[in-house]
Design a protein around this motif. Structure first.
Motif, PDB file in Angstrom:
ATOM      1  N   PRO A 174      47.846  45.321  42.738  1.00  0.00           N
ATOM      2  CA  PRO A 174      47.658  44.204  41.806  1.00  0.00           C
ATOM      3  C   PRO A 174      48.326  44.137  40.317  1.00  0.00           C
ATOM      4  O   PRO A 174      48.022  45.585  39.779  1.00  0.00           O
ATOM      5  CB  PRO A 174      46.027  43.839  41.709  1.00  0.00           C
ATOM      6  N   SER A 218      43.473  43.471  37.186  1.00  0.00           N
ATOM      7  CA  SER A 218      41.859  43.443  37.937  1.00  0.00           C
ATOM      8  C   SER A 218      40.727  42.942  36.949  1.00  0.00           C
ATOM      9  O   SER A 218      40.661  42.939  35.731  1.00  0.00           O
ATOM     10  CB  SER A 218      41.499  45.172  37.537  1.00  0.00           C
ATOM     11  N   LEU A 258      39.433  32.861  42.420  1.00  0.00           N
ATOM     12  CA  LEU A 258      40.415  32.763  43.660  1.00  0.00           C
ATOM     13  C   LEU A 258      41.040  31.735  43.678  1.00  0.00           C
ATOM     14  O   LEU A 258      42.248  31.749  44.315  1.00  0.00           O
ATOM     15  CB  LEU A 258      39.092  32.759  44.997  1.00  0.00           C
ATOM     16  N   GLY A 307      48.596  37.758  41.427  1.00  0.00           N
ATOM     17  CA  GLY A 307      48.387  39.046  41.649  1.00  0.00           C
ATOM     18  C   GLY A 307      47.545  39.659  40.970  1.00  0.00           C
ATOM     19  O   GLY A 307      47.546  40.294  39.764  1.00  0.00           O
ATOM     20  N   GLU A 346      43.434  41.442  41.621  1.00  0.00           N
ATOM     21  CA  GLU A 346      42.308  41.848  42.596  1.00  0.00           C
ATOM     22  C   GLU A 346      40.782  41.522  41.525  1.00  0.00           C
ATOM     23  O   GLU A 346      40.772  41.527  40.466  1.00  0.00           O
ATOM     24  CB  GLU A 346      42.104  43.467  42.723  1.00  0.00           C
ATOM     25  N   ASP A 362      38.434  37.258  51.911  1.00  0.00           N
ATOM     26  CA  ASP A 362      39.570  37.315  51.190  1.00  0.00           C
ATOM     27  C   ASP A 362      39.907  38.579  50.392  1.00  0.00           C
ATOM     28  O   ASP A 362      38.777  39.453  49.851  1.00  0.00           O
ATOM     29  CB  ASP A 362      39.266  36.513  49.586  1.00  0.00           C
ATOM     30  N   SER A 363      41.055  39.287  51.064  1.00  0.00           N
ATOM     31  CA  SER A 363      41.112  40.500  50.920  1.00  0.00           C
ATOM     32  C   SER A 363      41.256  40.780  49.192  1.00  0.00           C
ATOM     33  O   SER A 363      41.424  42.279  49.021  1.00  0.00           O
ATOM     34  CB  SER A 363      42.451  40.968  51.730  1.00  0.00           C
ATOM     35  N   ARG A 364      41.514  39.950  48.450  1.00  0.00           N
ATOM     36  CA  ARG A 364      41.652  40.274  47.014  1.00  0.00           C
ATOM     37  C   ARG A 364      40.304  40.796  46.396  1.00  0.00           C
ATOM     38  O   ARG A 364      40.209  41.274  45.309  1.00  0.00           O
ATOM     39  CB  ARG A 364      42.222  39.102  46.353  1.00  0.00           C
ATOM     40  N   ARG A 375      37.205  42.780  46.243  1.00  0.00           N
ATOM     41  CA  ARG A 375      36.386  44.256  46.075  1.00  0.00           C
ATOM     42  C   ARG A 375      34.892  44.144  45.460  1.00  0.00           C
ATOM     43  O   ARG A 375      34.603  43.649  44.662  1.00  0.00           O
ATOM     44  CB  ARG A 375      37.014  45.203  45.720  1.00  0.00           C
TER      45      ARG A 375
END
Length: 436
Positions: free
Chosen positions: A3, A6, A26, A32, A34, A57-59, A61
């Protein structure tokens, strides 16, 4: 792919607000990034809400940890970050849909180490713009420090959430929050970062919604003696910062301004309500739900116009223009010349309204109007020119137009874009055939 940004959000017992915060991230135009949600041992459902976002959502964590405070939580999240830049949010706040895009664009276009942006202050259902940044500008470290000296307790300088940082600079100098400090810990991080940064960019457009709900130190059951000691510690750090930035003669000249920090800090950085507040939701261009979901070509035209306004609005805010004035400048950049009546038809404005807007823009030095009689004919021809002072506005309009076009064709393959261009040309040819 790694990404570019961050985005770090420390979370503690934020079940009432975390969804709004995360959804604002989101829904960013800028893709681009995370999102690191750092759950600081929440006792409510915040942790499971964060996990739900990560599963969807994979972005996203999620870091779950024992409760050690916001500074240590941010530090652990920084260690996990992979982006070229770092952006912070608080869990009870949110950001505009173009926030990350505007921050990254400013950082990369001006090759700066920090971007600091304007923001909205939210109190209940009212919102007001902070509005202390007069213009977009690049600043050196000395210039930035001089501005900070004039108003040391101002939120622009103290907080993390209206800024964009370079992660490589943070890591190269091992910059972290001090877990032992629970007041102005973010300000101390900023001071240390500024020591190592060289160029700064002030972004006039507000991109952050700050909700004033945090309590003061005293209300957090901290003893008065400990509060005083903590503030003196922070002041000494602030004092040492200017001793390192300024030479001895300059420091002596500015020492009283530096010591003003003690007076300003006594107010505990209070975010007081600003005059001129408006109802929350009316600060940016909106489209009604019915128009958003309506079917048919007229609704299509409405949504297209609203989309264009969405991208023009930051230009208007940045240059203290109305949306109508900004839209007219865009039209004038594409106008091929002709009569005043032809310009009124092109812009969709009544002649009286058009004349008023041209006069206002002319008085701002953003355009010049010349009219001359048509040789051997009736009427006058208008010529519009743009002085050098209009350059920054016109550059912003070009960015807005490109963003507008890119949004319409997002997700199209090169072949689909080419095919769309051919179809659109056929449609325009059909329209011309009927109207000629």
């Amino acid at each position: 792919m790694e990404p570019c940004v961050s985005i770090i959000v420390p979370v503690y017992n934020a079940e009432a607000t975390i969804r709004r915060c995360v959804e604002s991230v989101l829904n960013q135009e800028y893709a681009g990034f995370e999102l690191i949600l750092a759950d600081d041992g929440s006792q409510d459902s915040s942790g499971s809400i964060c996990d739900g976002f990560a599963n969807a959502d994979s972005r996203v964590r999620v870091l779950h940890k024992e409760n050690t405070g916001v500074s240590d939580t941010r530090n652990q999240a920084i260690r996990l970050a992979r982006g070229r830049y770092i952006q912070f949010l608080d869990s009870d706040d949110w950001i505009t849909g173009d926030a990350t895009k505007l921050l990254v664009r400013a950082a990369e276009e001006h090759q700066c180490d920090m971007v600091v942006a304007d923001f909205y202050r939210v109190v209940g259902e009212r919102v007001s713009r902070k509005g202390d940044i007069d213009e977009d500008t690049v600043l050196t470290r000395d210039e930035y420090a001089a501005h900070m000296m004039e108003n040391p307790a101002d939120f622009y300088y103290g907080v993390l959430w209206n800024k964009l940082y370079r992660r490589d600079l943070i890591e190269a100098h091992h910059l972290r929050m001090d877990p032992e400090i629970s007041w102005c810990e973010d300000f101390m991080f900023n001071l240390e970062y500024i020591r190592h940064a060289e160029t700064f960019f002030a972004l006039q457009v507000p991109v952050y919604y700050y909700v004033k709900t945090k309590g003061s130190l005293v209300s957090q059951a901290m003893s008065i003696s400990k509060t005083v000691r903590m503030k003196l510690t922070v002041f000494e750090y602030y004092n040492q910062f200017y001793k390192s930035v300024l030479d001895e003669a300059e420091y002596e000249k500015c020492r009283l301004k530096v010591y003003r920090f003690l007076f300003d800090a006594a107010q505990d950085g209070a975010a007081l309500p600003l005059p001129g507040s408006i109802r929350l939701g009316s600060e940016r261009t909106r489209i009604q739900d019915g128009a958003l979901s309506g079917q048919g070509p007229l609704y299509d035209l409405l949504r297209e116009r609203k989309l264009l306004d969405y991208y023009l609005e930051p230009v208007a805010l940045k240059h203290s223009l109305s949306l109508q004035e900004t839209r007219l400048l865009l039209y004038l950049r594409q106008w091929e010349g002709g009569s005043r009546g032809g310009l009124a038809e092109f812009t969709g404005l009544a002649r009286g309204a058009l004349s008023m807007l041209l006069q206002r823009l002319g008085s701002r030095g953003l355009l010049a109007v010349e009219e001359s009689r048509v040789p051997g004919g009736k009427g006058k021809q208008m010529q519009i020119s743009f002085p050098a002072a209009a350059g920054p506005v016109l550059s912003g309009l070009e960015d807005a137009w490109q963003d507008f076009a890119a949004a319409q064709l997002a997700g199209f393959s090169p072949e689909e874009r080419e095919q769309y261009g051919q179809w659109n040309q056929r449609i325009q040819d059909n329209i011309r055939d009927v109207l000629q």
